[in-house]
Design a protein around this motif. Structure first.
Motif, PDB file in Angstrom:
ATOM      1  N   TRP A 227      31.876  -2.075  30.256  1.00 11.09           N
ATOM      2  CA  TRP A 227      30.445  -2.238  30.029  1.00 11.09           C
ATOM      3  C   TRP A 227      29.872  -0.861  29.757  1.00 11.09           C
ATOM      4  CZ3 TRP A 227      26.159  -1.055  33.592  1.00 11.09           C
ATOM      5  CH2 TRP A 227      24.919  -1.388  33.039  1.00 11.09           C
ATOM      6  N   VAL A 228      29.226  -0.707  28.623  1.00  7.73           N
ATOM      7  CA  VAL A 228      28.601   0.557  28.261  1.00  7.73           C
ATOM      8  C   VAL A 228      27.092   0.353  28.360  1.00  7.73           C
ATOM      9  CG1 VAL A 228      28.316   2.302  26.474  1.00  7.73           C
ATOM     10  CG2 VAL A 228      30.521   1.119  26.722  1.00  7.73           C
ATOM     11  N   PRO A 229      26.467   0.983  29.354  1.00  5.53           N
ATOM     12  CA  PRO A 229      25.026   0.798  29.513  1.00  5.53           C
ATOM     13  C   PRO A 229      24.245   1.436  28.368  1.00  5.53           C
ATOM     14  CG  PRO A 229      25.854   2.414  31.077  1.00  5.53           C
ATOM     15  CD  PRO A 229      27.042   1.852  30.373  1.00  5.53           C
ATOM     16  N   LYS A 230      23.227   0.762  27.919  1.00  4.87           N
ATOM     17  CA  LYS A 230      22.422   1.229  26.786  1.00  4.87           C
ATOM     18  C   LYS A 230      21.153   1.960  27.233  1.00  4.87           C
ATOM     19  CE  LYS A 230      25.053  -0.796  23.743  1.00  4.87           C
ATOM     20  NZ  LYS A 230      26.318  -0.135  23.575  1.00  4.87           N
ATOM     21  N   ARG A 231      20.764   1.772  28.489  1.00  2.91           N
ATOM     22  CA  ARG A 231      19.549   2.436  28.969  1.00  2.91           C
ATOM     23  C   ARG A 231      19.570   2.475  30.495  1.00  2.91           C
ATOM     24  NH1 ARG A 231      18.515  -2.663  28.880  1.00  2.91           N
ATOM     25  NH2 ARG A 231      16.682  -3.857  29.153  1.00  2.91           N
ATOM     26  N   GLY A 232      18.591   3.164  31.048  1.00  3.50           N
ATOM     27  CA  GLY A 232      18.424   3.190  32.493  1.00  3.50           C
ATOM     28  C   GLY A 232      19.327   4.185  33.190  1.00  3.50           C
ATOM     29  N   TYR A 233      19.348   4.055  34.516  1.00  8.38           N
ATOM     30  CA  TYR A 233      20.082   5.017  35.333  1.00  8.38           C
ATOM     31  C   TYR A 233      21.591   4.926  35.106  1.00  8.38           C
ATOM     32  CZ  TYR A 233      21.125   8.154  39.121  1.00  8.38           C
ATOM     33  OH  TYR A 233      21.588   9.224  39.842  1.00  8.38           O
ATOM     34  N   ALA A 234      22.098   3.746  34.845  1.00  7.60           N
ATOM     35  CA  ALA A 234      23.537   3.605  34.590  1.00  7.60           C
ATOM     36  C   ALA A 234      23.933   4.433  33.370  1.00  7.60           C
ATOM     37  CB  ALA A 234      23.906   2.138  34.402  1.00  7.60           C
TER      38      ALA A 234
ATOM     39  N   ARG B 158      22.392   7.098  32.317  1.00  3.64           N
ATOM     40  CA  ARG B 158      22.283   8.496  32.738  1.00  3.64           C
ATOM     41  C   ARG B 158      23.528   8.940  33.512  1.00  3.64           C
ATOM     42  NH1 ARG B 158      16.937  11.169  35.147  1.00  3.64           N
ATOM     43  NH2 ARG B 158      17.824  13.042  36.072  1.00  3.64           N
ATOM     44  N   LEU B 159      24.037   8.067  34.387  1.00  4.68           N
ATOM     45  CA  LEU B 159      25.260   8.381  35.130  1.00  4.68           C
ATOM     46  C   LEU B 159      26.433   8.619  34.187  1.00  4.68           C
ATOM     47  CD1 LEU B 159      25.194   5.867  38.118  1.00  4.68           C
ATOM     48  CD2 LEU B 159      25.337   8.354  38.294  1.00  4.68           C
ATOM     49  N   VAL B 160      26.590   7.733  33.224  1.00  7.86           N
ATOM     50  CA  VAL B 160      27.693   7.856  32.270  1.00  7.86           C
ATOM     51  C   VAL B 160      27.549   9.142  31.458  1.00  7.86           C
ATOM     52  CG1 VAL B 160      28.765   6.828  30.224  1.00  7.86           C
ATOM     53  CG2 VAL B 160      28.132   5.377  32.166  1.00  7.86           C
ATOM     54  N   GLN B 161      26.344   9.423  30.960  1.00  8.83           N
ATOM     55  CA  GLN B 161      26.125  10.642  30.177  1.00  8.83           C
ATOM     56  C   GLN B 161      26.415  11.891  31.003  1.00  8.83           C
ATOM     57  OE1 GLN B 161      22.014   9.882  29.061  1.00  8.83           O
ATOM     58  NE2 GLN B 161      22.632   9.603  26.923  1.00  8.83           N
ATOM     59  N   ALA B 162      25.929  11.922  32.235  1.00  7.17           N
ATOM     60  CA  ALA B 162      26.132  13.098  33.090  1.00  7.17           C
ATOM     61  C   ALA B 162      27.614  13.328  33.339  1.00  7.17           C
ATOM     62  CB  ALA B 162      25.381  12.926  34.408  1.00  7.17           C
ATOM     63  N   HIS B 163      28.356  12.260  33.580  1.00  9.45           N
ATOM     64  CA  HIS B 163      29.784  12.447  33.852  1.00  9.45           C
ATOM     65  C   HIS B 163      30.550  12.817  32.586  1.00  9.45           C
ATOM     66  CE1 HIS B 163      32.981  12.416  36.740  1.00  9.45           C
ATOM     67  NE2 HIS B 163      33.748  11.813  35.847  1.00  9.45           N
ATOM     68  N   LYS B 164      30.148  12.293  31.454  1.00  2.00           N
ATOM     69  CA  LYS B 164      30.795  12.704  30.199  1.00  2.00           C
ATOM     70  C   LYS B 164      30.545  14.186  29.948  1.00  2.00           C
ATOM     71  CE  LYS B 164      31.276   8.296  27.911  1.00  2.00           C
ATOM     72  NZ  LYS B 164      32.670   8.147  28.224  1.00  2.00           N
ATOM     73  N   LEU B 165      29.367  14.674  30.310  1.00  2.00           N
ATOM     74  CA  LEU B 165      29.087  16.105  30.178  1.00  2.00           C
ATOM     75  C   LEU B 165      29.936  16.912  31.162  1.00  2.00           C
ATOM     76  CD1 LEU B 165      25.260  15.947  29.558  1.00  2.00           C
ATOM     77  CD2 LEU B 165      27.019  16.727  27.943  1.00  2.00           C
ATOM     78  N   HIS B 166      30.243  16.335  32.310  1.00  2.00           N
ATOM     79  CA  HIS B 166      31.155  17.001  33.244  1.00  2.00           C
ATOM     80  C   HIS B 166      32.526  17.186  32.590  1.00  2.00           C
ATOM     81  CE1 HIS B 166      33.290  18.156  36.841  1.00  2.00           C
ATOM     82  NE2 HIS B 166      34.161  17.198  36.588  1.00  2.00           N
TER      83      HIS B 166
END
Length: 171
Positions: free
Chosen positions: A111-118, A120-128
C-alpha cells in the motif's frame, strides 16, 4: 488507580521507545552496529536481513521487563511496573513492525499512501535511505517523521559539507 498507572506506564513507554529507537538507530545501527544494519541499506535477495537481529534484541528487552515484573520469576523481588514497561516495549515493536517493515518497506503488505501522515512517514524514511553508507543521514526515528522538505534541506547541507554521500539528487 493501579489500572490508570499501568495504562500510563504502557503509553509512556511506547512514547519513550521512539527516543530509544531514534538514538539506537543513529548511534548504534549507524555506528558500531553497522555490520548488522548495512544490508538494510543495500539491495539484497531474500526475505530476512541481518538487520532483523535488532528485532530479537528488542524482544529480549521486552521479555526481560516481563521477567522483572513477574512474581513467578522474581518472587517477592518482582517490580510490578516492569510488566507494563515490557508491554510498552512490545506495543512499540508491533507498531514498528507494521509501520517500518509493513508500510515503508512493504514486507507484509502493499500500500503506497497518497496523502496524510502515512505518506510523510514513507517519504521521511526514503530520505533516510538516500545516503550511501553509514555517515550522515536524516530521519532516524520510526514513528514520528519530520517534514520531508526540512529533511531534504538537511541532506543538501550534509552533501555540501561532505558529511553524506547521496544516492540520487535530493530536490
Amino acid at each position: 488507580m493501579q489500572t490508570f498507572a499501568a495504562i500510563f506506564i504502557v503509553i509512556a513507554t511506547v512514547l519513550a521507545m521512539e527516543f530509544v529507537a531514534w538514538s539506537s538507530h543513529k548511534y548504534i545501527m549507524h555506528g558500531f552496529g553497522w555490520g548488522w544494519h548495512r544490508d538494510h541499506h543495500e539491495p539484497h535477495d531474500g526475505f530476512l536481513e541481518k538487520n532483523d537481529l535488532y528485532a530479537i534484541v528488542g524482544a529480549a528487552i521486552s521479555i526481560t521487563f516481563f521477567a522483572l515484573g513477574s512474581p513467578l520469576v522474581r518472587g517477592d523481588a518482582a517490580w510490578w511496573p516492569a510488566t507494563f514497561i515490557g508491554i510498552g516495549v512490545l506495543v512499540y515493536g508491533i507498531i514498528y513492525t507494521l509501520v517500518h517493515d509493513g508500510l515503508v518497506h512493504q514486507r507484509w503488505f502493499r500500500w503506497v499512501p497518497k496523502r496524510g501522515y502515512a505518506k510523510r512517514l514513507v517519504q521521511a524514511h526514503k530520505l533516510h535511505h538516500a545516503t550511501i553508507g553509514k555517515e550522515g543521514g536524516v530521519s532516524f526515528g520510526f514513528v514520528f517523521a519530520r517534514d520531508p522538505v526540512a529533511l531534504k534541506r538537511e541532506l543538501r547541507v550534509q552533501r555540501e559539507r561532505g558529511i553524506a554521500v547521496l544516492r540520487d539528487a535530493v530536490d
